[in-house]
Design a protein around this motif. Structure first.
Motif, short mmCIF file in Angstrom:
data_model
loop_
_atom_site.label_atom_id
_atom_site.label_comp_id
_atom_site.label_asym_id
_atom_site.label_seq_id
_atom_site.Cartn_x
_atom_site.Cartn_y
_atom_site.Cartn_z
N THR A 187 0.25 -1.32 -0.21
CA THR A 187 0.16 -0.13 -0.18
C THR A 187 1.33 2.07 -0.14
O THR A 187 2.22 1.17 0.34
CB THR A 187 -0.37 0.07 1.03
OG1 THR A 187 0.07 0.06 2.17
CG2 THR A 187 -1.81 -0.90 0.94
N SER A 188 0.21 2.67 0.01
CA SER A 188 1.30 3.52 -0.45
C SER A 188 0.21 4.66 -0.42
O SER A 188 -1.01 4.66 -0.50
CB SER A 188 2.16 3.39 -1.79
OG SER A 188 0.94 3.39 -2.98
N GLY A 189 0.98 5.91 -0.64
CA GLY A 189 0.38 7.12 -0.78
C GLY A 189 0.00 7.61 -2.09
O GLY A 189 1.44 7.51 -2.50
N PHE A 191 6.57 7.72 7.86
CA PHE A 191 5.05 7.66 7.48
C PHE A 191 4.77 8.69 7.52
O PHE A 191 3.76 9.48 7.23
CB PHE A 191 3.70 6.34 8.71
CG PHE A 191 2.96 6.43 7.53
CD1 PHE A 191 2.28 5.38 6.86
CD2 PHE A 191 1.66 7.78 8.70
CE1 PHE A 191 1.47 5.32 6.13
CE2 PHE A 191 0.66 7.25 8.04
CZ PHE A 191 0.04 6.42 7.34
N GLN A 209 7.05 11.49 5.11
CA GLN A 209 6.22 11.86 3.84
C GLN A 209 5.52 13.28 3.53
O GLN A 209 4.38 13.04 3.07
CB GLN A 209 5.45 10.89 3.75
CG GLN A 209 5.90 9.08 3.74
CD GLN A 209 4.74 8.42 3.67
OE1 GLN A 209 3.86 8.04 3.19
NE2 GLN A 209 5.72 7.16 3.76
N ARG A 218 3.47 14.84 6.09
CA ARG A 218 2.45 14.78 6.65
C ARG A 218 2.17 15.55 7.88
O ARG A 218 3.54 16.27 8.30
CB ARG A 218 1.96 13.71 6.68
CG ARG A 218 1.40 12.05 6.33
CD ARG A 218 1.41 11.33 7.26
NE ARG A 218 0.06 10.27 6.63
CZ ARG A 218 0.25 9.76 4.95
NH1 ARG A 218 1.99 9.26 5.09
NH2 ARG A 218 -0.58 8.21 4.51
N ILE A 244 3.89 7.44 -2.71
CA ILE A 244 5.17 7.02 -1.72
C ILE A 244 5.28 6.05 -0.67
O ILE A 244 3.66 5.39 0.02
CB ILE A 244 4.75 8.50 -0.59
CG1 ILE A 244 4.79 9.82 -1.47
CG2 ILE A 244 6.26 8.90 0.19
CD1 ILE A 244 4.56 10.89 -0.92
N GLU A 245 5.34 5.50 -0.74
CA GLU A 245 5.68 3.72 0.30
C GLU A 245 7.22 3.67 1.32
O GLU A 245 7.64 5.49 1.35
CB GLU A 245 5.45 2.85 0.00
CG GLU A 245 6.19 2.12 -1.50
CD GLU A 245 7.72 1.85 -1.47
OE1 GLU A 245 8.53 2.62 -1.63
OE2 GLU A 245 7.61 0.61 -1.24
N MET A 246 7.61 2.73 2.55
CA MET A 246 8.91 3.02 2.99
C MET A 246 9.54 1.31 2.33
O MET A 246 10.45 1.44 3.29
CB MET A 246 8.16 3.01 4.65
CG MET A 246 7.41 4.24 4.63
SD MET A 246 7.36 4.42 6.37
CE MET A 246 6.13 3.24 6.39
N LEU A 289 -5.03 7.12 -0.78
CA LEU A 289 -5.59 8.41 -1.07
C LEU A 289 -4.32 9.00 -1.50
O LEU A 289 -3.76 8.89 -2.45
CB LEU A 289 -5.34 9.06 0.67
CG LEU A 289 -3.41 9.46 1.15
CD1 LEU A 289 -3.93 9.55 2.69
CD2 LEU A 289 -2.70 7.75 1.28
N1 URA Z 1 1.84 3.86 2.87
C1 URA Z 1 3.02 4.70 3.63
O1 URA Z 1 3.69 4.63 3.26
N2 URA Z 1 2.31 5.96 3.09
C2 URA Z 1 1.27 6.17 3.09
O2 URA Z 1 0.45 7.25 2.64
C3 URA Z 1 0.16 4.70 2.84
C4 URA Z 1 0.58 3.23 3.11
#
Ligand code: URA
Length: 315
Positions: A146-148, A218, A222, A224, A252-254, A278
């Motif tokens: 999953t990611s943003g 996160f 990222q 936020r 974006i993920e990690m 999102l």
């Molecule tokens: N995983 C992430 O690293 N970021 C997000 O916004 C959603 C999932």
């Protein structure tokens, strides 16, 4: 040339290799001296387990953050390949530990990796050695996650073209013996193209190819505004995310940067497929209902399931 960007010659070599027999590489001269290799975080070892018998037929490895998602994936793929039977559970091969979970169905291995670069890196060290000790070859590995998203409707699936760091460079920095080493985050272009083709054939959700930014956090990492701490304005946040978009970043993920770097070092053909939960240009909190998120999380699985079926001539 930026560090980590492979030359045209190197890219050609990688592509040529993909059509030949591709053995797993473990470029570590010290390993030869180890009599028994204990894969501690898997609770498996070469003296206690017959790796070639257990894993020698593995051709596809799917990795993802959550153990329950990777269990769901193995049931899904077993069903898709016609090798699952209802009510027949797939046991956790790493039942001796709660660090990672591992499931197998025919030629497919499904492994959880936890959250963030250190967690996936530890898992990949042991997974690569597991594949090497098992004498596996021509293995495809895909991270599903999953990611943003940036500028994409939620639920879109991003196939990573290049994994980039938080400064948008296609590199992974590893500090070894106190010195920074920059490793290439190049991913298998042909595999990414194949996955895009699978997206078109499935035609069930928006699938795009783009760069994936891999961060160490996160929240602030990222951009936020909803973490426990924040030292920048909303305007600065949006400016940063828009500059990421201009640099080709679509999500974006990690985990993707070290994943790509370790695929390169070991000769694994690797891809990263993440659904966006999102659109980060519109907010930070994940407010989508649980049931909708659950459906989103099946999308990378469906794409990779389609790819595996095509490779096995079952599509
Ligand atoms: N995983 C992430 O690293 N970021 C997000 O916004 C959603 C999932």
């Amino acid at each position: 040339m930026a560090p980590g960007v492979p030359s045209e010659k190197k890219k050609k070599k990688i592509e040529e290799q993909s059509s030949e027999e591709r053995a797993i590489r473990v470029p570590n001269p010290h390993l030869e001296k180890i009599k028994e290799d204990i894969l501690y975080h898997f609770a498996l070892g070469t003296a206690t387990h017959d790796f070639p018998a257990l894993f020698g037929d593995v051709k596809f490895v799917c990795v993802g953050g959550s153990p329950s998602r990777m269990k769901a994936f193995i049931s899904f793929i077993a069903e898709e390949l016609g090798i699952g039977s209802p009510g027949n559970d797939h046991p956790n091969i790493c039942a001796g530990t709660d660090r990672y979970a591992m499931y197998k169905a025919g030629p497919v291995l499904s492994v959880s990796h936890g959250m963030g670069i250190p967690s996936i890196a530890i898992m990949l060290h042991e997974l690569i050695k597991l594949l090497y000790h098992s004498k596996c070859s021509n293995v495809i590995i895909v991270r599903i996650g999953t990611s943003g998203g940036i500028g994409l409707e939620p639920g879109s699936v991003v196939v990573t073209k290049q994994s980039v760091d938080a400064t948008f460079k296609p590199q992974f920095e590893q500090v070894i013996l106190g010195k920074s080493v920059f490793r290439s985050t190049h991913l298998d272009e042909k595999l990414a193209e194949e996955l895009m083709e699978c997206g078109k054939e499935l035609d069930q959700f928006n699938t795009v190819v783009g760069n994936t930014m891999c961060t160490l956090d996160f929240y602030e990492g990222q951009a936020r505004l909803d973490g426990a701490f924040c030292s920048y304005s909303e305007e600065e946040k949006l400016q940063y995310l828009k500059s990421a978009y201009e640099a080709g970043v679509r999500n974006i993920e990690m985990e993707s940067s070290v994943f790509a770097a370790m695929c390169n070092l070991s000769g694994l053909r690797g891809a990263v497929v993440c659904v966006t939960l999102l659109n980060r240009l519109e907010g930070d909190q994940i407010t989508t209902p649980h049931e909708v998120l659950k459906e989103y999380q099946t999308r990378p699985q469906k794409l990779v399931g389609h790819l595996i079926k095509k490779h096995l001539g079952k599509q």
